[in-house]
Design a protein around this motif. Sequence first.
Motif, short mmCIF file in Angstrom:
data_model
loop_
_atom_site.label_atom_id
_atom_site.label_comp_id
_atom_site.label_asym_id
_atom_site.label_seq_id
_atom_site.Cartn_x
_atom_site.Cartn_y
_atom_site.Cartn_z
N GLY A 102 -2.26 41.78 -4.94
CA GLY A 102 -0.82 41.58 -4.94
C GLY A 102 -0.44 40.13 -5.09
O GLY A 102 -1.25 39.23 -4.84
N SER A 103 0.83 39.90 -5.49
CA SER A 103 1.29 38.53 -5.72
C SER A 103 2.71 38.30 -5.22
O SER A 103 3.24 37.20 -5.37
CB SER A 103 1.24 38.19 -7.22
OG SER A 103 -0.06 38.37 -7.73
N ASP A 104 3.34 39.33 -4.65
CA ASP A 104 4.75 39.25 -4.28
C ASP A 104 4.90 39.41 -2.77
O ASP A 104 4.24 40.26 -2.16
CB ASP A 104 5.53 40.36 -5.00
CG ASP A 104 7.03 40.21 -4.86
OD1 ASP A 104 7.53 40.43 -3.74
OD2 ASP A 104 7.70 39.88 -5.85
N PRO A 105 5.78 38.63 -2.12
CA PRO A 105 5.92 38.70 -0.66
C PRO A 105 6.41 40.05 -0.15
O PRO A 105 6.41 40.27 1.07
CB PRO A 105 6.92 37.58 -0.34
CG PRO A 105 7.61 37.29 -1.63
CD PRO A 105 6.60 37.55 -2.70
N ILE A 106 6.83 40.97 -1.02
CA ILE A 106 7.25 42.28 -0.56
C ILE A 106 6.13 42.99 0.21
O ILE A 106 6.40 43.83 1.08
CB ILE A 106 7.72 43.15 -1.74
CG1 ILE A 106 8.42 44.42 -1.24
CG2 ILE A 106 6.56 43.49 -2.66
CD1 ILE A 106 9.07 45.24 -2.32
N PRO A 117 -0.03 27.85 -3.78
CA PRO A 117 -0.33 29.28 -3.72
C PRO A 117 0.94 30.10 -3.54
O PRO A 117 1.93 29.63 -2.97
CB PRO A 117 -1.23 29.39 -2.49
CG PRO A 117 -0.83 28.24 -1.61
CD PRO A 117 -0.46 27.13 -2.57
N ASN A 118 0.93 31.33 -4.05
CA ASN A 118 2.04 32.23 -3.77
C ASN A 118 1.94 32.72 -2.33
O ASN A 118 0.97 32.42 -1.61
CB ASN A 118 2.07 33.40 -4.76
CG ASN A 118 0.82 34.26 -4.70
OD1 ASN A 118 0.31 34.58 -3.64
ND2 ASN A 118 0.31 34.65 -5.87
N GLU A 119 2.92 33.48 -1.88
CA GLU A 119 2.97 33.89 -0.48
C GLU A 119 1.79 34.78 -0.08
O GLU A 119 1.34 34.74 1.08
CB GLU A 119 4.29 34.61 -0.19
CG GLU A 119 5.52 33.72 -0.20
CD GLU A 119 6.16 33.58 -1.57
OE1 GLU A 119 7.35 33.21 -1.61
OE2 GLU A 119 5.48 33.81 -2.58
N ILE A 120 1.29 35.59 -1.00
CA ILE A 120 0.17 36.46 -0.68
C ILE A 120 -1.11 35.64 -0.54
O ILE A 120 -1.90 35.83 0.40
CB ILE A 120 0.01 37.54 -1.76
CG1 ILE A 120 1.28 38.38 -1.84
CG2 ILE A 120 -1.19 38.43 -1.43
CD1 ILE A 120 1.75 39.00 -0.54
#
Length: 326
Positions: free
Chosen positions: A7-11, A48-51
């Motif tokens: 995954g790559s999205d904070p959802i 980095p992204n959130e994940i």
Amino acid sequence: MNLVFFGSDPISLPLLDWLRDTPPAGSRLVGVVSQPDRPKGRGKKLAPNEISAWALANNIELLRPEKPGTELEDWLRSHDIALALVMAYGHILKKSLLATPPLGFVNFHASLLPAYRGASPIETSVANGEAETGVSLMRIIPKMDAGAVCDAERVAIEHNDTGGSMREKLAVACVPLIERGLPALLEGRAEFTEQDAEAVTYCRKLVKADGALDFNAKADELAARINGLFPWPGGFCDYQGTRLKVKSAVAETGHGAPGEILAANVDGLTVACGEGAIRIYELQRPAGKMLSVGDFLRGFPLDSGTFLDGGELTKLVSKAPFPRHV
């Protein structure tokens, strides 16, 4: 059984917290696969992204391949990965990768499939005036969001919900879905049902032009579009040459020429539509902040009888997949 998350999205952060804190007995999250670091902020420094940040903070092995390929397949085998969980990863996964874990890949898709396959199911479901949406747990196959579904968590869309608020609700909705679904998947008792091909609809990646408002539309249609596309791309129109961004609106009765301002006061901005009227509650002008209409009017008067200029509503939903360039 070893698990990996893509995954790559904070959802998916609530889902990851659950996997860290309360996984089913005999299972554990051993790795996270996400997108490579991207430039962020004014300085455009790699971050980095959130994940990825979550994995680093929790000392879980993090992989960030530019494209998932054979090296990732080898990693899955070497770590005895039994099942891969995916949500908003951002890459198409090849057949050979999908076949590597014994229990396969399952995806958390943010719609009630078969409706809203594609890239923007949350925003588009709100923008299309749906009364509810949800998260579906489905098998991943080499066709966009077409795998069989074993469970779904339904979530009501309230009249004041926006794309942003629904994203937060659906993030939380992933938790009861994984609580039910993961034990069943690991124990081999999950039952999957093929999607109804006749009920399939598609959405696409949103673009800035999707926020253009058409006051010739029906009021309920336009209000849903405004709410669904906030915070991005955001609904917008023009007033005497100035671009105004709109956050939230409701449909109500009213009569006038499309785009005519019927009232502007602390209760909101009422604008006539092709059928009915909308009441707008928050506005933003260039270089300004999003403000309640009452506060906005103190520095930018909007006179009754004048007009807002819009554009044409773009097509967000289709019975067939959208072309890649749309």
